[in-house]
Design a protein around this motif. Structure first.
Motif, PDB file in Angstrom:
ATOM      1  N   HIS A  28      84.541  48.569  12.028  1.00 33.38           N
ATOM      2  CA  HIS A  28      83.213  49.137  12.307  1.00 33.38           C
ATOM      3  C   HIS A  28      83.318  50.645  12.566  1.00 33.38           C
ATOM      4  O   HIS A  28      82.538  51.438  12.025  1.00 33.38           O
ATOM      5  CB  HIS A  28      82.579  48.461  13.530  1.00 33.38           C
ATOM      6  N   LEU A  32      81.821  53.696  10.148  1.00 34.44           N
ATOM      7  CA  LEU A  32      80.931  54.713  10.712  1.00 34.44           C
ATOM      8  C   LEU A  32      81.486  56.118  10.447  1.00 34.44           C
ATOM      9  O   LEU A  32      80.753  57.028  10.043  1.00 34.44           O
ATOM     10  CB  LEU A  32      80.731  54.493  12.211  1.00 34.44           C
ATOM     11  N   THR A  36      79.596  58.805   8.039  1.00 37.60           N
ATOM     12  CA  THR A  36      79.210  60.082   8.648  1.00 37.60           C
ATOM     13  C   THR A  36      79.808  61.242   7.865  1.00 37.60           C
ATOM     14  O   THR A  36      79.121  62.221   7.564  1.00 37.60           O
ATOM     15  CB  THR A  36      79.658  60.130  10.121  1.00 37.60           C
ATOM     16  N   THR A  44      69.304  53.904  11.335  1.00 32.46           N
ATOM     17  CA  THR A  44      69.707  52.760  12.169  1.00 32.46           C
ATOM     18  C   THR A  44      71.153  52.343  11.952  1.00 32.46           C
ATOM     19  O   THR A  44      71.698  51.603  12.753  1.00 32.46           O
ATOM     20  CB  THR A  44      68.806  51.542  11.902  1.00 32.46           C
ATOM     21  N   THR A  45      71.771  52.822  10.903  1.00 39.47           N
ATOM     22  CA  THR A  45      73.139  52.415  10.578  1.00 39.47           C
ATOM     23  C   THR A  45      74.119  52.691  11.701  1.00 39.47           C
ATOM     24  O   THR A  45      74.900  51.829  12.078  1.00 39.47           O
ATOM     25  CB  THR A  45      73.633  53.138   9.303  1.00 39.47           C
ATOM     26  N   ARG A  46      74.063  53.877  12.235  1.00 35.34           N
ATOM     27  CA  ARG A  46      75.055  54.254  13.250  1.00 35.34           C
ATOM     28  C   ARG A  46      75.001  53.340  14.464  1.00 35.34           C
ATOM     29  O   ARG A  46      76.007  52.997  15.039  1.00 35.34           O
ATOM     30  CB  ARG A  46      74.909  55.717  13.626  1.00 35.34           C
ATOM     31  N   TRP A  47      73.799  52.908  14.885  1.00 30.93           N
ATOM     32  CA  TRP A  47      73.678  52.078  16.086  1.00 30.93           C
ATOM     33  C   TRP A  47      74.220  50.677  15.840  1.00 30.93           C
ATOM     34  O   TRP A  47      74.858  50.087  16.705  1.00 30.93           O
ATOM     35  CB  TRP A  47      72.222  52.042  16.572  1.00 30.93           C
ATOM     36  N   THR A  48      73.974  50.157  14.656  1.00 31.24           N
ATOM     37  CA  THR A  48      74.498  48.838  14.318  1.00 31.24           C
ATOM     38  C   THR A  48      76.025  48.855  14.325  1.00 31.24           C
ATOM     39  O   THR A  48      76.665  47.962  14.880  1.00 31.24           O
ATOM     40  CB  THR A  48      73.979  48.405  12.934  1.00 31.24           C
ATOM     41  N   LEU A  50      77.981  51.135  15.789  1.00 31.88           N
ATOM     42  CA  LEU A  50      78.472  51.440  17.140  1.00 31.88           C
ATOM     43  C   LEU A  50      78.438  50.205  18.033  1.00 31.88           C
ATOM     44  O   LEU A  50      79.339  49.989  18.832  1.00 31.88           O
ATOM     45  CB  LEU A  50      77.636  52.555  17.774  1.00 31.88           C
ATOM     46  N   ARG A  51      77.417  49.399  17.907  1.00 34.24           N
ATOM     47  CA  ARG A  51      77.322  48.178  18.713  1.00 34.24           C
ATOM     48  C   ARG A  51      78.399  47.172  18.294  1.00 34.24           C
ATOM     49  O   ARG A  51      78.972  46.485  19.132  1.00 34.24           O
ATOM     50  CB  ARG A  51      75.936  47.555  18.545  1.00 34.24           C
TER      51      ARG A  51
END
Length: 148
Positions: A28, A32, A36, A44-48, A50-51
């Protein structure tokens, strides 16, 4: 310990889940980083992503925190089941199912259920969670205990 408690998890072992969890968190983070760097990160990609990294890491750490092998083995089925539930949902949503003899998420969930069933049928390990431990003490029949 009863024979049901000794049933081998095979493909769904705690060790494999720990390894997969630690590998997935790194994957993950790497995706990311790559997205980047390429300038292709959506809103919204980064939050998914990162989570997903800490979720996978904490699953692996929670499994490793088990008091012993028996506890780790009993902790493994619920995360495997959730993973295969997600896989089955993806297969259903996309209409893409494994070919060439591959097993669907639903079929794998059934296998996981069969591994966990000896514990559930005795009212044990039904909802093994980070706040639940299961005694492996001599004379135990895999009874569930909660820390004080």
């Amino acid at each position: 310990m009863s024979s049901g408690c000794r049933r081998r998890p095979g493909t769904y072992s705690a060790a494999r889940l720990i390894r997969n969890s630690c590998t997935a968190d790194l994957a993950h983070a790497d995706v990311l980083r790559r997205l980047t760097a390429a300038g292709e990160v959506g809103p919204t990609t980064r939050w998914t992503l990162l989570r997903g990294a800490p979720e996978n890491s904490t699953t692996g750490l929670w499994l490793l925190d088990g008091a012993g092998r028996g506890e780790r083995r009993r902790r493994a089925p619920p995360p495997w089941d959730e993973d295969m539930r997600n896989r089955h949902q993806h297969e259903t949503d996309t209409g893409h199912f494994p070919s060439g003899g591959g097993m669907t998420g639903a079929r794998r969930r059934a296998e996981i259920g069969a591994i966990a069933e000896p514990h559930r049928s005795r009212g044990n390990a039904q909802a093994v969670s980070p706040r639940t431990t299961i005694s492996d003490s001599p004379g135990s029949t895999c009874t569930r205990t909660r820390p004080a």
